[in-house]
Design a protein around this motif. Structure first.
Motif, PDB file in Angstrom:
ATOM      1  N   THR A 133      45.521  86.923  21.041  1.00 23.73           N
ATOM      2  CA  THR A 133      46.322  85.969  21.804  1.00 23.73           C
ATOM      3  C   THR A 133      46.349  84.652  21.046  1.00 23.73           C
ATOM      4  O   THR A 133      45.360  84.266  20.419  1.00 23.73           O
ATOM      5  N   GLU A 134      47.450  83.961  21.114  1.00 26.45           N
ATOM      6  CA  GLU A 134      47.550  82.654  20.464  1.00 26.45           C
ATOM      7  C   GLU A 134      46.687  81.654  21.222  1.00 26.45           C
ATOM      8  O   GLU A 134      46.864  81.444  22.427  1.00 26.45           O
ATOM      9  N   LEU A 135      45.747  81.045  20.540  1.00 25.53           N
ATOM     10  CA  LEU A 135      44.841  80.092  21.165  1.00 25.53           C
ATOM     11  C   LEU A 135      44.907  78.754  20.437  1.00 25.53           C
ATOM     12  O   LEU A 135      44.929  78.703  19.214  1.00 25.53           O
ATOM     13  N   SER A 136      44.912  77.686  21.205  1.00 22.97           N
ATOM     14  CA  SER A 136      44.898  76.354  20.612  1.00 22.97           C
ATOM     15  C   SER A 136      43.463  75.832  20.597  1.00 22.97           C
ATOM     16  O   SER A 136      42.668  76.156  21.479  1.00 22.97           O
ATOM     17  N   VAL A 137      43.144  75.046  19.583  1.00 20.05           N
ATOM     18  CA  VAL A 137      41.791  74.511  19.443  1.00 20.05           C
ATOM     19  C   VAL A 137      41.835  72.994  19.568  1.00 20.05           C
ATOM     20  O   VAL A 137      42.619  72.330  18.887  1.00 20.05           O
ATOM     21  N   ASP A 138      41.008  72.467  20.446  1.00 22.56           N
ATOM     22  CA  ASP A 138      40.927  71.023  20.672  1.00 22.56           C
ATOM     23  C   ASP A 138      39.747  70.467  19.870  1.00 22.56           C
ATOM     24  O   ASP A 138      38.593  70.824  20.125  1.00 22.56           O
ATOM     25  N   PRO A 139      40.001  69.594  18.903  1.00 22.28           N
ATOM     26  CA  PRO A 139      38.902  69.035  18.084  1.00 22.28           C
ATOM     27  C   PRO A 139      37.917  68.188  18.888  1.00 22.28           C
ATOM     28  O   PRO A 139      36.824  67.901  18.404  1.00 22.28           O
ATOM     29  N   ALA A 140      38.312  67.809  20.100  1.00 26.88           N
ATOM     30  CA  ALA A 140      37.405  66.990  20.917  1.00 26.88           C
ATOM     31  C   ALA A 140      36.240  67.807  21.447  1.00 26.88           C
ATOM     32  O   ALA A 140      35.198  67.250  21.818  1.00 26.88           O
ATOM     33  N   SER A 229      37.853  79.373  23.420  1.00 24.02           N
ATOM     34  CA  SER A 229      38.921  79.583  22.432  1.00 24.02           C
ATOM     35  C   SER A 229      38.405  79.338  21.022  1.00 24.02           C
ATOM     36  O   SER A 229      38.736  80.068  20.078  1.00 24.02           O
ATOM     37  N   LYS A 230      37.571  78.327  20.895  1.00 20.50           N
ATOM     38  CA  LYS A 230      37.050  77.966  19.579  1.00 20.50           C
ATOM     39  C   LYS A 230      36.141  79.061  19.021  1.00 20.50           C
ATOM     40  O   LYS A 230      36.267  79.451  17.848  1.00 20.50           O
ATOM     41  N   VAL A 231      35.249  79.577  19.844  1.00 21.90           N
ATOM     42  CA  VAL A 231      34.325  80.601  19.349  1.00 21.90           C
ATOM     43  C   VAL A 231      35.056  81.922  19.117  1.00 21.90           C
ATOM     44  O   VAL A 231      34.738  82.666  18.182  1.00 21.90           O
ATOM     45  N   VAL A 232      36.070  82.209  19.930  1.00 20.74           N
ATOM     46  CA  VAL A 232      36.855  83.431  19.733  1.00 20.74           C
ATOM     47  C   VAL A 232      37.585  83.373  18.390  1.00 20.74           C
ATOM     48  O   VAL A 232      37.582  84.344  17.621  1.00 20.74           O
ATOM     49  N   LYS A 233      38.209  82.239  18.084  1.00 19.38           N
ATOM     50  CA  LYS A 233      38.901  82.107  16.797  1.00 19.38           C
ATOM     51  C   LYS A 233      37.920  82.231  15.637  1.00 19.38           C
ATOM     52  O   LYS A 233      38.226  82.835  14.605  1.00 19.38           O
ATOM     53  N   MET A 234      36.732  81.685  15.807  1.00 17.40           N
ATOM     54  CA  MET A 234      35.709  81.728  14.776  1.00 17.40           C
ATOM     55  C   MET A 234      35.298  83.174  14.483  1.00 17.40           C
ATOM     56  O   MET A 234      35.217  83.589  13.319  1.00 17.40           O
ATOM     57  N   GLU A 235      35.089  83.961  15.523  1.00 16.21           N
ATOM     58  CA  GLU A 235      34.677  85.355  15.342  1.00 16.21           C
ATOM     59  C   GLU A 235      35.846  86.227  14.882  1.00 16.21           C
ATOM     60  O   GLU A 235      35.663  87.158  14.091  1.00 16.21           O
ATOM     61  N   HIS A 236      37.035  85.912  15.349  1.00 13.14           N
ATOM     62  CA  HIS A 236      38.225  86.666  14.943  1.00 13.14           C
ATOM     63  C   HIS A 236      38.492  86.515  13.451  1.00 13.14           C
ATOM     64  O   HIS A 236      38.890  87.469  12.770  1.00 13.14           O
ATOM     65  N   GLN A 237      38.248  85.315  12.939  1.00 12.54           N
ATOM     66  CA  GLN A 237      38.446  85.065  11.511  1.00 12.54           C
ATOM     67  C   GLN A 237      37.473  85.878  10.655  1.00 12.54           C
ATOM     68  O   GLN A 237      37.728  86.139   9.488  1.00 12.54           O
ATOM     69  N   LYS A 238      36.361  86.295  11.252  1.00 17.56           N
ATOM     70  CA  LYS A 238      35.399  87.158  10.555  1.00 17.56           C
ATOM     71  C   LYS A 238      35.810  88.629  10.621  1.00 17.56           C
ATOM     72  O   LYS A 238      35.138  89.484  10.039  1.00 17.56           O
ATOM     73  N   GLY A 239      36.875  88.901  11.375  1.00 17.65           N
ATOM     74  CA  GLY A 239      37.349  90.274  11.499  1.00 17.65           C
ATOM     75  C   GLY A 239      36.591  91.100  12.522  1.00 17.65           C
ATOM     76  O   GLY A 239      36.663  92.338  12.500  1.00 17.65           O
ATOM     77  N   LEU A 254      36.283  84.995  35.642  1.00 22.29           N
ATOM     78  CA  LEU A 254      37.193  86.096  35.323  1.00 22.29           C
ATOM     79  C   LEU A 254      38.572  85.548  34.951  1.00 22.29           C
ATOM     80  O   LEU A 254      39.177  85.972  33.953  1.00 22.29           O
ATOM     81  N   LYS A 255      39.055  84.593  35.712  1.00 26.73           N
ATOM     82  CA  LYS A 255      40.366  83.992  35.448  1.00 26.73           C
ATOM     83  C   LYS A 255      40.356  83.241  34.115  1.00 26.73           C
ATOM     84  O   LYS A 255      41.317  83.295  33.346  1.00 26.73           O
ATOM     85  N   LEU A 256      39.248  82.545  33.836  1.00 26.50           N
ATOM     86  CA  LEU A 256      39.118  81.804  32.578  1.00 26.50           C
ATOM     87  C   LEU A 256      39.198  82.760  31.388  1.00 26.50           C
ATOM     88  O   LEU A 256      39.942  82.524  30.433  1.00 26.50           O
ATOM     89  N   TYR A 257      38.436  83.849  31.444  1.00 27.20           N
ATOM     90  CA  TYR A 257      38.405  84.794  30.338  1.00 27.20           C
ATOM     91  C   TYR A 257      39.768  85.452  30.137  1.00 27.20           C
ATOM     92  O   TYR A 257      40.218  85.638  29.005  1.00 27.20           O
ATOM     93  N   GLU A 258      40.415  85.803  31.231  1.00 23.75           N
ATOM     94  CA  GLU A 258      41.747  86.433  31.137  1.00 23.75           C
ATOM     95  C   GLU A 258      42.756  85.469  30.517  1.00 23.75           C
ATOM     96  O   GLU A 258      43.621  85.881  29.742  1.00 23.75           O
ATOM     97  N   SER A 259      42.621  84.182  30.816  1.00 25.23           N
ATOM     98  CA  SER A 259      43.560  83.191  30.274  1.00 25.23           C
ATOM     99  C   SER A 259      43.400  83.036  28.766  1.00 25.23           C
ATOM    100  O   SER A 259      44.302  82.569  28.079  1.00 25.23           O
ATOM    101  N   CYS A 260      42.225  83.446  28.244  1.00 25.54           N
ATOM    102  CA  CYS A 260      41.968  83.367  26.804  1.00 25.54           C
ATOM    103  C   CYS A 260      42.256  84.688  26.094  1.00 25.54           C
ATOM    104  O   CYS A 260      42.037  84.786  24.878  1.00 25.54           O
TER     105      CYS A 260
END
Length: 275
Positions: A133-140, A229-239, A254-260
């Motif tokens: 899923t397309e996820l945005s990352v907030d540097p804050a 979202s940040k940790v998912v992108k980090m692990e996804h980049q590792k394949g 449950l709603k939070l996880y589904e939204s990601c």
């Protein structure tokens, strides 16, 4: 401490049981691989030198979860009942307040078994897998490794506030993770302040997210979603495929996880042992 031979035997038995039953067992290999030997937590039954029955005990503070299996060709011989009795006796020796029996929701064998045990249904837990899923990352929102004394104090406080641990139980649990696990402990930081925590386990070509919590007063502000979202992108980049677990009754999580992008693919039922 379990040997490599033990782990190989458990995985072989698990494969047979899952293929026969069409379900997945929650055997917590991240914990099995990091046993420290302070308690008797694993129970085995062999026939002619072959492992045909296994029960694992998993402690979380004053709560113990039990999950086991018996080879399809050796069922209805009292093997599981014997293993379960030993597991419950050991849990009582540890003064566990809560003993939960864990079984795959779709296992008919497990449903028949729990009807013979003094227990009652407590809750269901979903295993979820991330779908790209397309996820945005907030540097804050910053994720950093947990090292300092202040980080450890925050982790304990989050366990108490979000997971209903007692303080001494949380201290023991976090110390056990720190000393015996290779999991990466992460602190969620916003505006220079600790907002939450999570733990990432990379094992057998998979990434699992555990212990994800945000301080109650900071929930509902999008911090959890941004950190996840940040940790998912980090692990996804590792394949790596990415997984987590959530109780069905925790509708907000449950709603939070589904939204990601996480989708449920399996569920486990938990039964409270009554004595």
């Amino acid at each position: 401490m379990l040997t490599k031979k033990h782990l190989v035997e458990i995985k072989a038995l698990q494969k047979v049981c899952e293929q026969e039953g069409g379900f997945q067992l929650k055997l917590n290999f991240d914990m099995l691989e990091n046993r420290v030997g302070n308690y008797k937590e694993d129970f085995f039954h062999y026939e002619d030198g072959k492992l045909v029955g296994f029960l694992g005990s998993y402690g979380f503070g004053d709560k113990v979860e039990l999950c086991g299996m018996v080879h399809p060709d050796y069922r209805r011989k009292g093997i599981f009942s014997s293993l379960l009795k030993m597991g419950i006796e050991e849990a009582k020796k540890r003064n566990s307040r809560t003993i939960l029996l864990n079984a795959p929701t779709v296992s008919q064998t497990a449903k028949e078994l729990v009807n013979t045990i003094p227990c009652t249904f407590s809750f269901a837990e979903y295993q979820m897998k991330w779908q790209e899923t397309e996820l945005s990352v907030d540097p804050a929102v910053i994720l950093r490794s947990s090292f300092s004394k202040e980080d450890r104090e925050a982790e304990i406080k989050l366990d108490v506030l979000c997971f209903e641990f007692k303080e001494n139980e949380a201290k023991g649990f976090e110390q056990m993770i720190e000393e015996n696990s290779s999991d990466q402990k992460l602190i969620i930081e916003v505006d220079g302040k600790t907002a939450g925590k999570m733990r990432v386990s990379e094992s057998n070509g998979e990434a699992w997210i555990y212990g994800f919590a945000v301080f109650p007063e900071l929930q509902g502000k999008g911090i959890g979603r941004k950190a996840l979202s940040k940790v998912v992108k980090m692990e996804h980049q590792k394949g790596l495929p990415i997984f987590l677990e959530v109780e069905a009754k925790n509708a907000h999580a449950l709603k939070l996880y589904e939204s990601c992008g996480f989708r449920s693919y399996h569920s486990q039922d938990y039964y409270l042992y009554l004595d």
